[in-house]
Design a protein around this motif. Sequence first.
Motif, PDB file in Angstrom:
ATOM      1  N   SER A 187      37.096 -65.489  95.799  1.00 49.24           N
ATOM      2  CA  SER A 187      38.005 -64.872  96.769  1.00 49.24           C
ATOM      3  C   SER A 187      39.360 -64.604  96.138  1.00 49.24           C
ATOM      4  O   SER A 187      39.716 -65.192  95.108  1.00 49.24           O
ATOM      5  CB  SER A 187      38.189 -65.777  97.996  1.00 49.24           C
ATOM      6  N   ASP A 188      40.120 -63.718  96.758  1.00 50.90           N
ATOM      7  CA  ASP A 188      41.491 -63.403  96.348  1.00 50.90           C
ATOM      8  C   ASP A 188      42.276 -63.020  97.595  1.00 50.90           C
ATOM      9  O   ASP A 188      42.274 -61.859  98.014  1.00 50.90           O
ATOM     10  CB  ASP A 188      41.514 -62.267  95.326  1.00 50.90           C
ATOM     11  N   GLY A 189      42.931 -64.009  98.205  1.00 52.08           N
ATOM     12  CA  GLY A 189      43.636 -63.782  99.453  1.00 52.08           C
ATOM     13  C   GLY A 189      44.839 -62.873  99.344  1.00 52.08           C
ATOM     14  O   GLY A 189      45.346 -62.405 100.372  1.00 52.08           O
ATOM     15  N   LEU A 194      43.309 -55.148 102.227  1.00 50.59           N
ATOM     16  CA  LEU A 194      42.378 -54.077 101.847  1.00 50.59           C
ATOM     17  C   LEU A 194      41.588 -53.586 103.056  1.00 50.59           C
ATOM     18  O   LEU A 194      41.334 -52.393 103.212  1.00 50.59           O
ATOM     19  CB  LEU A 194      41.408 -54.564 100.764  1.00 50.59           C
ATOM     20  N   ALA A 195      41.169 -54.519 103.876  1.00 53.42           N
ATOM     21  CA  ALA A 195      40.466 -54.190 105.127  1.00 53.42           C
ATOM     22  C   ALA A 195      40.832 -55.276 106.124  1.00 53.42           C
ATOM     23  O   ALA A 195      40.594 -56.458 105.860  1.00 53.42           O
ATOM     24  CB  ALA A 195      38.962 -54.124 104.916  1.00 53.42           C
ATOM     25  N   VAL A 322      36.781 -61.296  99.469  1.00 54.01           N
ATOM     26  CA  VAL A 322      35.761 -62.287  99.124  1.00 54.01           C
ATOM     27  C   VAL A 322      34.579 -61.582  98.465  1.00 54.01           C
ATOM     28  O   VAL A 322      34.330 -60.406  98.711  1.00 54.01           O
ATOM     29  CB  VAL A 322      35.275 -63.052 100.370  1.00 54.01           C
ATOM     30  N   TRP A 323      33.870 -62.318  97.622  1.00 54.24           N
ATOM     31  CA  TRP A 323      32.697 -61.744  96.969  1.00 54.24           C
ATOM     32  C   TRP A 323      31.691 -62.845  96.648  1.00 54.24           C
ATOM     33  O   TRP A 323      32.026 -64.030  96.614  1.00 54.24           O
ATOM     34  CB  TRP A 323      33.092 -60.989  95.702  1.00 54.24           C
ATOM     35  N   GLY A 324      30.444 -62.443  96.437  1.00 50.88           N
ATOM     36  CA  GLY A 324      29.412 -63.423  96.136  1.00 50.88           C
ATOM     37  C   GLY A 324      28.172 -62.773  95.565  1.00 50.88           C
ATOM     38  O   GLY A 324      27.933 -61.580  95.760  1.00 50.88           O
ATOM     39  N   SER A 325      27.397 -63.572  94.841  1.00 55.04           N
ATOM     40  CA  SER A 325      26.157 -63.085  94.245  1.00 55.04           C
ATOM     41  C   SER A 325      25.136 -64.211  94.218  1.00 55.04           C
ATOM     42  O   SER A 325      25.505 -65.383  94.065  1.00 55.04           O
ATOM     43  CB  SER A 325      26.425 -62.567  92.827  1.00 55.04           C
TER      44      SER A 325
END
Length: 337
Positions: A187-189, A194-195, A322-325
């Motif tokens: 994540s990068d708060g 951005l949205a 946030v992101w995930g894989s």
Amino acid sequence: MSLVSAAVITGVGSYLPSRLVRNTDEPLSLLDTDDEWIRSRTGIRTRHWVEPGESTGDLAVQAGRRALRSAEITSVDLVVLSTTTPDHHSPGTAPWVAAQLGLGNVAAFDVSAACSGFTYALAAGDAWIKAGMAERVLVIGAEALSTITDPSDRGTAVVFADGAGAVVLQRGCAEEPGALLAVRLGSDGTQKDLAIVAAGGSRWPEERQQAARGERCLRMQGPQMFSHAVRRMTEVSRLVLESVGWQPDVVEAFIGHQANQRILDKVADLVGVPGPARLGNVRDVGNTSSASIPLVLDEVVREKSVGAGARTLLTAFGAGAVWGSVAMTWPDIRPPS
């Protein structure tokens, strides 16, 4: 030889609301755009929206019921619901969904991680199983994004859509088809704008009537979102592949968050995923946020186009940022009836 414990996908299910909206239908046809513009920039030609009175919880119940039926079970130890559009600010929607599914006093909670929510919810279910806190977990991604979208905003109205997808996780071993092998999240708060739906939370309470209508709807910085999504999805995909020792060219099934066809193509190209492995349905269902990955998963299970045990990569990026894989093997389950 001892087998490594893992969470294994043993059931899948999905649900789309009945209202089908084409690029040429109102209210999209009233915008400063047309079918060719929408298709060329997003890859989307149709999407589904809820009818008045139909909620995220309603969609989640339908998808969850189908996933339980697919897994041939009637009980779980935990329900995790990922959504950006809960039925209420409070209480959470997951307990109500669990009750509607007849799951009794099971543990249930919501996850709010935007378009990456399904990967976060999978990680939660995986952790509960590995920690010995659950044998079976129902993971649902469900969204009614049309309820927070401004129909006059071309940047969001043509993109966002509604739907739900679900999987059942069950304790098994890493050697089984459907096993979750590795998860990477980030994540990068500092990129939260951005949205964002600016109004309605404790920072900008809606009841004070200070917010213009647009601030109660989802606003997105499209070009910036594109570049951040490509960068982070590429990075986290490479990390999770490295953690399981897979080269990109051995991936047999790739499901990225169905945000935009250009993002999906760019990420797959940069990661090096072979063309035949790239799976998606953004053309027909639009951007359903955290529902998008399980919607594709269920659709492909129904098509029987991927073999059990195939090396599979899931990846997503969403507001937060946030992101995930997830690295996993394709499940060996029959299509839900």
